[in-house]
Write an enzyme that holds these catalytic residues in place. Structure first.
Site, PDB file in Angstrom:
ATOM      1  N   GLU A 176      46.103  40.847  37.578  1.00  0.00           N
ATOM      2  CA  GLU A 176      44.822  41.004  37.947  1.00  0.00           C
ATOM      3  C   GLU A 176      43.901  40.197  36.900  1.00  0.00           C
ATOM      4  O   GLU A 176      43.039  39.593  37.406  1.00  0.00           O
ATOM      5  CB  GLU A 176      44.387  42.565  37.855  1.00  0.00           C
ATOM      6  CG  GLU A 176      45.228  43.516  39.012  1.00  0.00           C
ATOM      7  CD  GLU A 176      44.783  44.852  38.842  1.00  0.00           C
ATOM      8  OE1 GLU A 176      43.333  44.830  38.809  1.00  0.00           O
ATOM      9  OE2 GLU A 176      45.416  45.785  38.699  1.00  0.00           O
ATOM     10  N   HIS A 234      72.304  48.386  35.041  1.00  0.00           N
ATOM     11  CA  HIS A 234      73.092  48.792  36.216  1.00  0.00           C
ATOM     12  C   HIS A 234      72.895  48.010  37.372  1.00  0.00           C
ATOM     13  O   HIS A 234      73.541  48.752  38.528  1.00  0.00           O
ATOM     14  CB  HIS A 234      72.892  50.315  36.312  1.00  0.00           C
ATOM     15  CG  HIS A 234      73.226  51.273  35.214  1.00  0.00           C
ATOM     16  ND1 HIS A 234      74.515  51.697  34.730  1.00  0.00           N
ATOM     17  CD2 HIS A 234      72.495  51.582  34.101  1.00  0.00           C
ATOM     18  CE1 HIS A 234      74.556  52.331  33.761  1.00  0.00           C
ATOM     19  NE2 HIS A 234      73.215  52.212  33.340  1.00  0.00           N
ATOM     20  N   LYS A 247      40.970  45.974  50.567  1.00  0.00           N
ATOM     21  CA  LYS A 247      40.113  47.334  50.682  1.00  0.00           C
ATOM     22  C   LYS A 247      39.075  46.962  51.580  1.00  0.00           C
ATOM     23  O   LYS A 247      38.944  48.062  52.377  1.00  0.00           O
ATOM     24  CB  LYS A 247      39.574  47.574  49.138  1.00  0.00           C
ATOM     25  CG  LYS A 247      40.511  48.176  48.262  1.00  0.00           C
ATOM     26  CD  LYS A 247      39.727  48.863  46.911  1.00  0.00           C
ATOM     27  CE  LYS A 247      40.551  49.247  45.882  1.00  0.00           C
ATOM     28  NZ  LYS A 247      40.181  49.817  44.776  1.00  0.00           N
TER      29      LYS A 247
HETATM   30  C1  F6R Z   1      40.692  46.711  39.479  1.00  0.00           C
HETATM   31  C2  F6R Z   1      42.018  47.797  39.292  1.00  0.00           C
HETATM   32  C3  F6R Z   1      42.720  48.480  40.427  1.00  0.00           C
HETATM   33  C4  F6R Z   1      42.069  49.697  40.673  1.00  0.00           C
HETATM   34  C5  F6R Z   1      42.579  50.379  42.027  1.00  0.00           C
HETATM   35  C6  F6R Z   1      42.129  51.822  42.165  1.00  0.00           C
HETATM   36  O1  F6R Z   1      40.417  46.614  38.162  1.00  0.00           O
HETATM   37  O2  F6R Z   1      42.506  47.865  38.368  1.00  0.00           O
HETATM   38  O3  F6R Z   1      43.970  48.445  40.121  1.00  0.00           O
HETATM   39  O4  F6R Z   1      42.171  50.814  39.754  1.00  0.00           O
HETATM   40  O5  F6R Z   1      42.509  49.734  43.242  1.00  0.00           O
HETATM   41  O6  F6R Z   1      40.813  51.903  42.262  1.00  0.00           O
HETATM   42  P1  F6R Z   1      39.980  53.121  41.493  1.00  0.00           P
HETATM   43  O7  F6R Z   1      40.593  52.888  39.917  1.00  0.00           O
HETATM   44  O8  F6R Z   1      38.551  52.603  41.436  1.00  0.00           O
HETATM   45  O9  F6R Z   1      40.378  54.204  42.256  1.00  0.00           O
END
Ligand code: F6R
Length: 364
Positions: A237, A253, A348
């Site tokens: 990320e 393994h 998303k």
């Molecule tokens: C972005 C990040 C992602 C979010 C994940 C879930 O910085 O680390 O891995 O954590 O998309 O989103 P939240 O944490 O808002 O539920």
């Protein structure tokens, strides 16, 4: 050669993630106070088991806590990264709903199921539906988290409440001393690894430079297993590079066999990072050494990194901070802005174009 020292070094960090780590001690204190203040009416003796529901940066917090307390935790605990709750979750399960944004669909779907099952719920969030709808409509207690951060940059804000809540509900033994030590370790790590420490004296900057152009393969074991996963996620990320995490003894393994057939173009890019700590099982220590011998001829480089600190929580956070800094410095070296995670946002966004109701049950 890109500079990691000097005023221009952080120019591509549009969200200030590198400097942001410098606020970790204040974030730690805020998170601890917020989790200590939340009203929890569940009698500890009612709790038979624990599930933490979350994704990405909000789920890894629980894995790290489990890693730190795996020998001392008093109830079974699972981390659920899914839309559906496993069947065993019921009225006596403490369900911790962890979503920094409060809008992650997997976590919200799990939340409504936890409520349907009358589970003992508590949320950790900065807002969204989890922070606004569920406390009002369903009485879910919420540990409030400061908004405005990337979830992965709010790790301590999500992790410390998990420790405090599990401590208060006696799922963990008393956690006060662990938290105090961890706080000191964090301050020490920032003083050693932060952006104002020149590369010549800064192990995080040095490791980042040595990883330029590589694909990190990160190995952990016991307490360091979830840290390897955190490092992987941070390379993905922040630095926007592929990275892979595995754990010993399991990888001995299966995965080691694959190194024999490693294509040379891939092997010449692979950097194996072994995350160790002095209390690992003696055979695990031997496995790290022996596996290294077998694998080293097939990869470009191997580095062994050992956690600092006495207590398990401090050790975990020490290595987490190192990985956070290394991944951020690597982004800067690669001329990449570590902040935005465009791929995640795009995905998303596309998913949100449709609803996310449950698929019909298969007809019997
Ligand atoms: C972005 C990040 C992602 C979010 C994940 C879930 O910085 O680390 O891995 O954590 O998309 O989103 P939240 O944490 O808002 O539920």
């Amino acid at each position: 050669m890109s500079e990691l020292d000097g005023p221009e070094a952080l120019a591509s960090d549009s969200l200030g993630l590198v400097r942001g780590i410098g606020d970790s001690v204040a974030a730690f204190d805020e998170a601890r106070a917020a989790a200590e203040a939340v009203e929890l009416i569940y009698p500890p003796s009612e709790i038979s088991d624990v599930a933490l529901c979350g994704m990405g940066g909000s789920a890894i917090a629980a894995d790290l806590v489990l890693g730190a307390y795996r020998e001392r935790i008093r109830r079974p605990m699972s981390v659920v990264r899914d839309y559906f709750l496993p069947g065993w979750i019921g009225e006596r399960t403490l369900v911790v709903l962890s979503s920094y944004s409060g809008g992650t669909e997997e976590t919200l779907t799990a939340t409504s199921q936890a409520i349907d099952r009358n589970a003992l719920t508590v949320a950790i969030t900065s807002g969204g539906k989890l922070g606004t709808h569920y406390p009002v409509e369903e009485g879910v207690p919420v540990v409030p988290v400061a908004p405005g951060f990337q979830p992965r940059a709010a790790l301590l804000r999500m992790l410390i409440p998990v420790v405090v809540i599990l401590g208060r509900l006696e799922v963990l033994p008393p956690v006060g001393d662990d938290l105090d030590e961890a706080r000191q370790t964090i301050a020490a790590a920032i003083a050693t690894l932060g952006p104002d420490v020149p590369e010549s004296e800064n192990p995080a900057k040095q490791l980042a430079r040595s990883l330029q152009g590589t694909v990190p393969l990160i190995w952990g074991s016991e307490l360091t297993t979830p840290i390897a996963v955190r490092w992987k996620g941070q390379f993905n990320e922040n630095a926007k590079i592929p990275a892979y995490a595995s754990a010993l003894p399991e990888l001995d393994h299966n995965e080691i066999c694959g190194f024999a057939g490693m294509p040379s173009e891939l092997g010449s890019r692979a950097a194996l990072l072994m995350l160790r700590e002095p209390r690992q099982h003696r055979q695990v220590q031997r496995r790290f050494d022996l596996t290294r011998e077998l694998v080293e001829p097939h990869v470009a480089k191997v580095a062994s990194i050992t956690a600092d600190g006495t207590g398990a929580l401090a050790k975990v956070l020490d290595l987490v901070l190192l990985g956070d800094y290394v991944s951020l410095y690597l982004a800067l070296l690669n001329g990449v802005d570590p902040g935005p995670v465009e791929m995640i946002e795009r995905l998303k966004g596309r998913l949100a174009e449709t609803g996310y109701g449950r698929a019909p049950a298969p007809s019997s």
